[in-house]
Design a protein around this motif. Structure first.
Motif, PDB file in Angstrom:
ATOM      1  N   GLU A  26       0.826  -1.202   0.000  1.00 52.52           N
ATOM      2  CA  GLU A  26       0.000   0.000   0.000  1.00 52.52           C
ATOM      3  C   GLU A  26       0.862   1.255   0.000  1.00 52.52           C
ATOM      4  O   GLU A  26       0.597   2.216  -0.742  1.00 52.52           O
ATOM      5  CB  GLU A  26      -0.916  -0.001   1.222  1.00 52.52           C
ATOM      6  N   SER A  29       2.570   1.672  -3.452  1.00 54.59           N
ATOM      7  CA  SER A  29       1.631   2.196  -4.452  1.00 54.59           C
ATOM      8  C   SER A  29       1.329   3.666  -4.202  1.00 54.59           C
ATOM      9  O   SER A  29       1.171   4.446  -5.156  1.00 54.59           O
ATOM     10  CB  SER A  29       0.339   1.376  -4.428  1.00 54.59           C
ATOM     11  N   SER A  84      -2.619  -4.455 -16.862  1.00 55.80           N
ATOM     12  CA  SER A  84      -1.360  -4.336 -16.125  1.00 55.80           C
ATOM     13  C   SER A  84      -0.559  -5.630 -16.262  1.00 55.80           C
ATOM     14  O   SER A  84      -1.059  -6.660 -16.709  1.00 55.80           O
ATOM     15  CB  SER A  84      -1.635  -4.042 -14.651  1.00 55.80           C
ATOM     16  N   ALA A  89      -4.771  -5.812  -7.736  1.00 58.75           N
ATOM     17  CA  ALA A  89      -5.321  -4.480  -7.993  1.00 58.75           C
ATOM     18  C   ALA A  89      -6.837  -4.504  -8.030  1.00 58.75           C
ATOM     19  O   ALA A  89      -7.445  -3.673  -8.714  1.00 58.75           O
ATOM     20  CB  ALA A  89      -4.768  -3.933  -9.305  1.00 58.75           C
ATOM     21  N   PHE A  92      -9.366  -4.004 -11.295  1.00 60.08           N
ATOM     22  CA  PHE A  92      -8.746  -3.165 -12.318  1.00 60.08           C
ATOM     23  C   PHE A  92      -8.703  -3.856 -13.676  1.00 60.08           C
ATOM     24  O   PHE A  92      -9.148  -3.308 -14.689  1.00 60.08           O
ATOM     25  CB  PHE A  92      -7.333  -2.778 -11.878  1.00 60.08           C
ATOM     26  N   ASP A 143       3.923  -0.639 -15.671  1.00 58.90           N
ATOM     27  CA  ASP A 143       3.964   0.105 -14.414  1.00 58.90           C
ATOM     28  C   ASP A 143       4.501   1.518 -14.607  1.00 58.90           C
ATOM     29  O   ASP A 143       3.973   2.476 -14.040  1.00 58.90           O
ATOM     30  CB  ASP A 143       4.818  -0.644 -13.387  1.00 58.90           C
ATOM     31  N   LYS A 251      -3.853   1.992 -12.306  1.00 63.02           N
ATOM     32  CA  LYS A 251      -3.430   0.713 -11.711  1.00 63.02           C
ATOM     33  C   LYS A 251      -2.837   0.923 -10.325  1.00 63.02           C
ATOM     34  O   LYS A 251      -3.129   0.176  -9.380  1.00 63.02           O
ATOM     35  CB  LYS A 251      -2.419   0.036 -12.636  1.00 63.02           C
ATOM     36  N   HIS A 252      -1.978   1.920 -10.163  1.00 66.54           N
ATOM     37  CA  HIS A 252      -1.383   2.182  -8.849  1.00 66.54           C
ATOM     38  C   HIS A 252      -2.453   2.586  -7.836  1.00 66.54           C
ATOM     39  O   HIS A 252      -2.398   2.174  -6.668  1.00 66.54           O
ATOM     40  CB  HIS A 252      -0.324   3.274  -8.967  1.00 66.54           C
ATOM     41  N   ALA A 254      -5.618   1.651  -7.950  1.00 60.04           N
ATOM     42  CA  ALA A 254      -6.391   0.438  -7.661  1.00 60.04           C
ATOM     43  C   ALA A 254      -5.629  -0.480  -6.718  1.00 60.04           C
ATOM     44  O   ALA A 254      -6.218  -1.093  -5.819  1.00 60.04           O
ATOM     45  CB  ALA A 254      -6.718  -0.284  -8.960  1.00 60.04           C
ATOM     46  N   THR A 255      -4.311  -0.572  -6.894  1.00 61.66           N
ATOM     47  CA  THR A 255      -3.500  -1.407  -5.998  1.00 61.66           C
ATOM     48  C   THR A 255      -3.505  -0.853  -4.585  1.00 61.66           C
ATOM     49  O   THR A 255      -3.632  -1.603  -3.608  1.00 61.66           O
ATOM     50  CB  THR A 255      -2.054  -1.496  -6.524  1.00 61.66           C
ATOM     51  N   GLN A 256      -3.367   0.462  -4.462  1.00 68.05           N
ATOM     52  CA  GLN A 256      -3.397   1.057  -3.125  1.00 68.05           C
ATOM     53  C   GLN A 256      -4.734   0.805  -2.440  1.00 68.05           C
ATOM     54  O   GLN A 256      -4.781   0.453  -1.259  1.00 68.05           O
ATOM     55  CB  GLN A 256      -3.126   2.559  -3.212  1.00 68.05           C
TER      56      GLN A 256
END
Length: 301
Positions: A26, A29, A84, A89, A92, A143, A251-252, A254-256
């Motif tokens: 987290e 990201s 991605s 994620a 996503f 990324d 994407k970042h 969504a990952t966070q």
């Protein structure tokens, strides 16, 4: 009771380990999203002005350019699907793949053959698992996308668009990618890349607003055809690169969001298992006290 207590403690340790991992991801990201968002903001004005310039030049010239002329009939369309390279994620990748499949059904209902070009390992894995064919793929650079990747994709798209249909060419190209709206919202969008829509009005939620007012007048040097030959490849490259940057930022984010949710769930599991472990330990202590009291009564009698 002792075995049950050991099981609860093992689950607590497992949840704590998972929480450390998700919390670290987290934070990673969160640091990357700021850089990705800055790249989107930096690329936005250039893409906006170049798109306006290409649209105005094409609209105010009498040149019938292959990239701006609407074909009499469209029988073959290309769909560039951007996902991605990594998971974790949330929805996503699944939501953008679902959007691409819906677009495929729409195009097929219009009598068009659909050819897929894939960006990202997740889309390649999806098609490979279902044994579906695709024309070409690009993996390993989603990324932090670089302009070289956008140029490579654009060159391939221009080549397939200008090629004869009998040789595998297409009449229409669509981009499908996730657009970064906010830290909590990432929306899959579909944009027609080619042929260029001269009446296209880029919405404020996709690109920054351009300057309003009187439209500029253009003088073509040496001629309009040469200007369009130079402008249109740059336009396509900028649009593809901007879509890659939007997808990376989304994407970042969504990952966070997914890792934050996973960390919260780990906290809940730790709390629940700690409560169950305390209950099991209390029950074990109560049972031991009862056995000691019962043994003492038996000896006394």
């Amino acid at each position: 009771m002792a075995a049950q207590l050991r099981a609860y403690r093992a689950r607590i340790r497992s949840a704590q380990t998972t929480k450390k991992i998700t919390r670290a991801m987290e934070l990673i990201s969160a640091s990357r999203i700021m850089k990705a968002q800055a790249r989107v903001n930096e690329a936005g004005p250039y893409t906006t002005e170049l798109s306006r310039a290409v649209g105005l030049v094409a609209a105010r010239s009498n040149v019938q350019h292959i990239l701006t002329t609407e074909p009499a009939s469209i029988t073959r369309a290309a769909v560039v699907l951007m996902t991605s390279d990594r998971g974790l994620a949330g929805a996503f990748n699944s939501q953008v793949i679902r959007q691409a499949l819906e677009l495929e059904q729409l195009l097929k209902s219009q009598g068009k053959e659909v050819v897929f070009y894939l960006v990202g390992r997740k889309s390649v894995g999806y098609f490979a698992f279902r044994r579906r064919e695709y024309a070409k793929s690009w993996v390993g650079a989603t990324d932090q996308p670089e302009f070289e990747l956008a140029k490579e994709i654009s060159d391939e798209l221009i080549d397939v668009f200008t090629r004869e249909e009998a040789d595998g060419g297409v009449n229409e190209i669509h981009l499908v990618f996730n657009r970064f709206v906010s830290m909590m919202t990432q929306t899959p969008v579909v944009r027609r890349l080619l042929p260029l829509e001269l009446t296209e009005d880029f919405s404020a939620d996709e690109l920054p607003e351009g300057d309003g007012g009187v439209l500029p007048l253009y003088e073509f040097e040496p001629d309009a055809a040469t200007v369009l030959d130079r402008l249109l490849p740059a336009y396509i490259e900028s649009r593809v690169f901007y879509a890659l940057l939007q997808s990376a930022a989304a994407k970042h984010a969504a990952t966070q969001k997914a890792m934050k949710s996973a960390s919260d769930n780990a906290d809940k599991l730790i709390t629940n298992y700690t409560r169950l472990a305390n209950n099991a330990r209390q029950a074990e202590i109560t049972q031991q006290i009862s056995e000691i009291v019962g043994g003492a009564d038996a000896l006394a009698s």
